[in-house]
Design an enzyme around this catalytic site. Structure first.
Site, PDB file in Angstrom:
ATOM      1  N   GLY A  63      30.069  -6.154 -15.982  1.00 27.19           N
ATOM      2  CA  GLY A  63      30.195  -5.970 -14.545  1.00 27.19           C
ATOM      3  C   GLY A  63      29.011  -6.391 -13.697  1.00 27.19           C
ATOM      4  N   ASP A 122      29.584   5.655 -11.931  1.00 29.12           N
ATOM      5  CA  ASP A 122      30.770   6.455 -11.630  1.00 29.12           C
ATOM      6  C   ASP A 122      30.508   7.867 -12.171  1.00 29.12           C
ATOM      7  OD1 ASP A 122      33.508   6.757 -10.835  1.00 29.12           O
ATOM      8  OD2 ASP A 122      34.146   6.477 -12.883  1.00 29.12           O
ATOM      9  N   ASP A 178      35.837  -5.719 -12.264  1.00 26.98           N
ATOM     10  CA  ASP A 178      37.173  -6.225 -12.599  1.00 26.98           C
ATOM     11  C   ASP A 178      38.284  -5.193 -12.478  1.00 26.98           C
ATOM     12  OD1 ASP A 178      36.380  -4.604 -14.855  1.00 26.98           O
ATOM     13  OD2 ASP A 178      38.030  -5.524 -15.958  1.00 26.98           O
ATOM     14  N   ARG A 184      36.624 -10.522 -10.988  1.00 32.91           N
ATOM     15  CA  ARG A 184      35.159 -10.566 -11.049  1.00 32.91           C
ATOM     16  C   ARG A 184      34.612 -11.686 -10.161  1.00 32.91           C
ATOM     17  NH1 ARG A 184      33.671  -7.204 -15.333  1.00 32.91           N
ATOM     18  NH2 ARG A 184      35.068  -7.180 -17.126  1.00 32.91           N
TER      19      ARG A 184
HETATM   20  P1  5GP Z   1      30.642   5.737 -16.006  1.00 30.45           P
HETATM   21  O1  5GP Z   1      30.172   5.970 -17.408  1.00 30.45           O
HETATM   22  O2  5GP Z   1      29.567   5.853 -14.959  1.00 30.45           O
HETATM   23  O3  5GP Z   1      31.843   6.580 -15.667  1.00 30.45           O
HETATM   24  O4  5GP Z   1      31.211   4.273 -16.037  1.00 30.45           O
HETATM   25  C1  5GP Z   1      30.630   3.213 -15.413  1.00 30.45           C
HETATM   26  C2  5GP Z   1      31.434   1.978 -15.689  1.00 30.45           C
HETATM   27  O5  5GP Z   1      32.826   2.202 -15.375  1.00 30.45           O
HETATM   28  C3  5GP Z   1      30.971   0.861 -14.783  1.00 30.45           C
HETATM   29  O6  5GP Z   1      29.902   0.148 -15.365  1.00 30.45           O
HETATM   30  C4  5GP Z   1      32.240   0.057 -14.610  1.00 30.45           C
HETATM   31  O7  5GP Z   1      32.370  -0.853 -15.684  1.00 30.45           O
HETATM   32  C5  5GP Z   1      33.352   1.090 -14.707  1.00 30.45           C
HETATM   33  N1  5GP Z   1      33.791   1.528 -13.357  1.00 30.45           N
HETATM   34  C6  5GP Z   1      33.568   2.703 -12.747  1.00 30.45           C
HETATM   35  N2  5GP Z   1      34.096   2.739 -11.517  1.00 30.45           N
HETATM   36  C7  5GP Z   1      34.669   1.525 -11.329  1.00 30.45           C
HETATM   37  C8  5GP Z   1      35.368   0.927 -10.225  1.00 30.45           C
HETATM   38  O8  5GP Z   1      35.581   1.493  -9.141  1.00 30.45           O
HETATM   39  N3  5GP Z   1      35.786  -0.352 -10.419  1.00 30.45           N
HETATM   40  C9  5GP Z   1      35.570  -1.045 -11.583  1.00 30.45           C
HETATM   41  N4  5GP Z   1      36.026  -2.293 -11.646  1.00 30.45           N
HETATM   42  N5  5GP Z   1      34.919  -0.510 -12.624  1.00 30.45           N
HETATM   43  C10 5GP Z   1      34.473   0.758 -12.502  1.00 30.45           C
END
Ligand code: 5GP
Length: 195
Positions: A63, A122, A178, A184
């Protein structure tokens, strides 16, 4: 192989269809211009803060690849880049989980000031695990820089040292992010329309 997307009505539609691809872009959240202005500001911040220091930017694939590429060109001091890729296995009830590193850095980071360059934080679980792994390798320092931050979604105690944009809980696409490996390549950040 063509990727497939399953629509709400149960029909399966290929996202290679350009009109469907466009229709799923609900609205632009952050324009190309806003992104580039902010990156220039943070490129200059990093250039001042790390001048004279061995700087390694570590990007988490996939990403962050677009963001890293633009950010590096706004950093005016010597720096190196490295890449990591991880697969996460979390269940909805557990705040810590299993992260498997599927691609690791080539460098020994003990002689570097490391800045982890992330696309979006996130829940924070993936990055917390990666940051802990990197800290255990004894870098000179470690900071986290994220393009996007969704603080209201956080389930672990993790905050970025630098956060370019704070956003509400939308599903975001574009500028490296994505949906099913598509979008992307959008030059802006948009909300995905799941309908
Ligand atoms: P976390 O471990 O913080 O929940 O996950 C982070 C990863 O989840 C990010 O690096 C990304 O790949 C994916 N992610 C979280 N939120 C989004 C979003 O709104 N859109 C997209 N495309 N990916 C997300």
């Amino acid at each position: 192989m063509l990727k497939l997307i399953v629509m709400k009505e149960g029909k399966t539609v290929q996202l290679t269809d350009k009109s469907l691809f466009d229709r799923k872009i609900k609205r632009v959240i952050i324009s190309e211009d806003e992104i580039h202005k902010k990156i220039a500001e943070y490129g200059s911040k990093l250039s001042n803060e790390y001048e004279g220091k061995p700087l390694l930017l570590v990007s988490i694939l996939k990403g962050a690849f677009v963001f890293l590429s633009d950010l590096t060109r706004e950093i005016k001091i010597p720096c190196e880049v490295g890449f990591m890729a991880a697969k996460s296995y979390f269940d909805s009830t557990c705040s810590s989980g299993d992260v498997q590193i599927v691609y690791d850095l080539a460098q020994d980071i003990s002689n570097y000031h490391v800045v982890v360059v992330e696309d979006i934080i996130d829940t924070g679980r993936t990055l917390l695990t990666i940051a802990d792994m990197l800290k255990a390798r004894n870098p000179l320092s470690l900071k986290i820089l994220t393009l996007l931050d969704k603080p209201e979604r956080r389930v672990v105690d993790l905050s970025a040292d630098y956060s370019l944009f704070t956003i509400p809980d939308y599903y975001i696409i574009g500028y490296g992010l994505d949906f099913g490996e598509y979008y992307r390549n959008l030059p802006y950040i948009a909300e995905y329309d799941p309908e």
